[in-house]
Design a protein around this motif. Structure first.
Motif, PDB file in Angstrom:
ATOM      1  N   ARG A  91       0.830  -1.201   0.000  1.00 45.89           N
ATOM      2  CA  ARG A  91       0.000   0.000   0.000  1.00 45.89           C
ATOM      3  C   ARG A  91       0.865   1.253   0.000  1.00 45.89           C
ATOM      4  O   ARG A  91       0.593   2.216  -0.731  1.00 45.89           O
ATOM      5  CB  ARG A  91      -0.907  -0.034   1.241  1.00 45.89           C
ATOM      6  N   ALA A  92       1.923   1.259   0.809  1.00 45.35           N
ATOM      7  CA  ALA A  92       2.803   2.419   0.882  1.00 45.35           C
ATOM      8  C   ALA A  92       3.488   2.676  -0.457  1.00 45.35           C
ATOM      9  O   ALA A  92       3.622   3.828  -0.894  1.00 45.35           O
ATOM     10  CB  ALA A  92       3.835   2.220   1.988  1.00 45.35           C
ATOM     11  N   LEU A  93       3.937   1.614  -1.124  1.00 45.55           N
ATOM     12  CA  LEU A  93       4.597   1.762  -2.420  1.00 45.55           C
ATOM     13  C   LEU A  93       3.627   2.309  -3.473  1.00 45.55           C
ATOM     14  O   LEU A  93       3.966   3.212  -4.243  1.00 45.55           O
ATOM     15  CB  LEU A  93       5.165   0.420  -2.884  1.00 45.55           C
ATOM     16  N   GLN A  96       2.866   6.027  -2.631  1.00 43.85           N
ATOM     17  CA  GLN A  96       4.002   6.931  -2.779  1.00 43.85           C
ATOM     18  C   GLN A  96       4.328   7.202  -4.239  1.00 43.85           C
ATOM     19  O   GLN A  96       4.652   8.342  -4.610  1.00 43.85           O
ATOM     20  CB  GLN A  96       5.234   6.357  -2.077  1.00 43.85           C
ATOM     21  N   PHE A  97       4.235   6.152  -5.081  1.00 47.01           N
ATOM     22  CA  PHE A  97       4.657   6.303  -6.473  1.00 47.01           C
ATOM     23  C   PHE A  97       3.481   6.300  -7.452  1.00 47.01           C
ATOM     24  O   PHE A  97       3.691   6.207  -8.661  1.00 47.01           O
ATOM     25  CB  PHE A  97       5.657   5.205  -6.824  1.00 47.01           C
ATOM     26  N   SER A 118      -3.504  -0.582  -5.125  1.00 41.72           N
ATOM     27  CA  SER A 118      -3.527   0.418  -6.193  1.00 41.72           C
ATOM     28  C   SER A 118      -3.696   1.814  -5.625  1.00 41.72           C
ATOM     29  O   SER A 118      -4.447   2.020  -4.664  1.00 41.72           O
ATOM     30  CB  SER A 118      -4.678   0.146  -7.169  1.00 41.72           C
ATOM     31  N   SER A 119      -2.998   2.759  -6.239  1.00 40.40           N
ATOM     32  CA  SER A 119      -3.234   4.156  -5.901  1.00 40.40           C
ATOM     33  C   SER A 119      -4.568   4.575  -6.515  1.00 40.40           C
ATOM     34  O   SER A 119      -5.132   3.883  -7.371  1.00 40.40           O
ATOM     35  CB  SER A 119      -2.102   5.030  -6.441  1.00 40.40           C
ATOM     36  N   LEU A 249       3.540   2.723 -13.790  1.00 43.06           N
ATOM     37  CA  LEU A 249       4.386   3.918 -13.711  1.00 43.06           C
ATOM     38  C   LEU A 249       4.567   4.481 -15.122  1.00 43.06           C
ATOM     39  O   LEU A 249       5.512   4.167 -15.817  1.00 43.06           O
ATOM     40  CB  LEU A 249       5.736   3.557 -13.099  1.00 43.06           C
ATOM     41  N   THR A 250       3.639   5.294 -15.549  1.00 45.30           N
ATOM     42  CA  THR A 250       3.612   5.737 -16.949  1.00 45.30           C
ATOM     43  C   THR A 250       4.220   7.121 -17.126  1.00 45.30           C
ATOM     44  O   THR A 250       3.659   7.990 -17.775  1.00 45.30           O
ATOM     45  CB  THR A 250       2.164   5.751 -17.464  1.00 45.30           C
TER      46      THR A 250
END
Length: 284
Positions: A91-93, A96-97, A118-119, A249-250
Motif C-alpha cells: 500500500r505504501a509503495l 508513494q509512487f 492500487s493508488s 508507472l507511466t
C-alpha cells in the motif's frame, strides 16, 4: 531505543528450547544446562510457564510443551501468511509512487497474483488476486537471479514457445543486474505508448515486439519511460518466496530516480523477507 527486559529473553530462550525439541521431556537440570541461566531463575520461569499452560509438568518432574502453546501454534499455522506483512508495504509503495503493487508467487510455470494495492489513479488496472500469468523469459529473471545456471537452463528447456537466443541473453544479463542492484526494471519500447490496463506482459512478455523492455543497464544521468520495477522476497533458504512488482508507472524519470524507486522497493522486500525468513527456534 529502550532496552528489552532480560526476563523476556530468558522466557524466549526456554520456549525456543522446547520448540526445537518437540515431543521430548526435560528435567529442570537439563533445561538449566541448555539455556544457561541460573537454577533458581529457571525454576521460577518454568513454574510460571506451567501455570499459564505454555509448558506442562509430568509426574517424573520433567517438562513438555503445554496445551496452550500447542493451541497457539495451530492457530498461527492456520493463519500465518507473509501477506500480512506485505500488504502495508505494498500500500505504501502504490500510494508513494502512484502505481499498482502486486505480489506474485511462482507456481510451476506460472506466477499467481495473490495480492494487489492500487493508488487512486490506478484503480482500473488488471491483474486482480488469483490471476495466473505465464512466466516466460526475459521477465522471469527476478525469480532466478540467485539460482544455479543448471536450474535456469532446466526451466528454459520447458518454456513454450522456446525463447530466442536474444531473449536468453537478455534474461541472464538482467539476472546479473538484479544481483547487483537488488531489483529489475522495465521501460516502454521505443514508439510504444503505455498499454491498456493489462499487466500480463509484466511476467510473460510478448515474444515479438514487446511493449515493454526489460533493462539490463542503468545510467543515472539517462532518462527512462519507466513501466515497472520488481524485487524478490527471499525465504530462510535464500530462495525467492515471491516478488513485488510496482507497475502502472507511466512517466519518464531519470536513471537516478529509477535507482531511488528500486531501492525503496528492495527495502520493502527486505523488511518482508525478515519476517518470512525469521530464524527457527535455536536448538541447544
Amino acid at each position: 531505543m529502550p532496552r528489552s527486559s532480560p526476563a523476556v529473553h530468558r522466557v524466549a530462550a526456554i520456549l525456543n528450547f522446547f520448540a526445537a525439541h518437540t515431543g521430548q521431556a526435560f528435567t529442570l537440570t537439563e533445561v538449566v544446562k541448555s539455556v544457561k541461566i541460573s537454577r533458581a531463575t529457571c525454576h521460577t520461569l518454568l513454574t510460571g510457564l506451567v501455570e499459564v499452560g505454555y509448558l506442562h509438568r509430568l509426574s517424573g518432574k520433567t517438562y513438555v510443551i503445554g496445551p496452550v502453546l500447542v493451541s497457539l501454534s495451530h492457530t498461527v499455522s492456520a493463519h500465518h501468511s507473509p501477506l500480512q506483512v506485505a500488504k502495508p508495504e505494498m500500500r505504501a509503495l502504490a500510494d508513494q509512487f502512484e502505481g499498482v503493487c502486486i505480489a506474485g508467487f511462482r507456481e510451476g510455470a506460472d506466477v499467481v497474483v495473490r495480492e494487489r494495492a492500487s493508488s487512486i489513479s490506478n484503480l482500473g488496472w488488471a491483474a486482480q488476486p488469483g490471476a495466473r500469468l505465464p512466466l516466460r523469459p526475459p521477465f522471469g529473471a527476478i525469480f532466478f537471479a540467485r539460482s544455479p545456471k543448471a536450474e535456469v537452463d532446466a526451466w528454459l528447456a520447458n518454456v513454450t514457445p522456446q525463447p530466442t537466443a536474444e531473449q536468453r541473453a537478455q534474461m541472464f544479463e538482467a539476472m546479473l543486474f538484479a544481483r547487483e542492484y537488488g531489483f529489475c526494471f522495465g521501460t516502454y519500447a521505443e514508439g510504444k505508448r503505455a498499454p491498456e490496463p493489462d499487466t500480463e506482459w509484466l511476467l510473460r512478455g510478448e515474444m515479438e515486439n514487446p511493449p515493454v523492455i526489460l533493462r539490463t543497464q542503468l545510467d543515472p544521468a539517462g532518462n527512462y519511460r519507466l513501466s515497472f520495477i520488481s524485487a524478490p522476497v527471499f525465504d530462510a533458504n535464500q530462495r525467492v518466496a515471491f516478488e513485488l512488482v510496482l507497475t502502472g508507472l507511466t512517466r519518464e524519470v531519470s536513471g537516478a530516480e529509477v535507482a531511488r524507486i528500486g531501492q525503496r522497493v528492495r527495502e520493502a522486500c527486505d523488511r518482508i523477507g525478515s519476517f518470512v525468513a525469521a530464524p527457527p527456534a535455536a536448538a541447544a
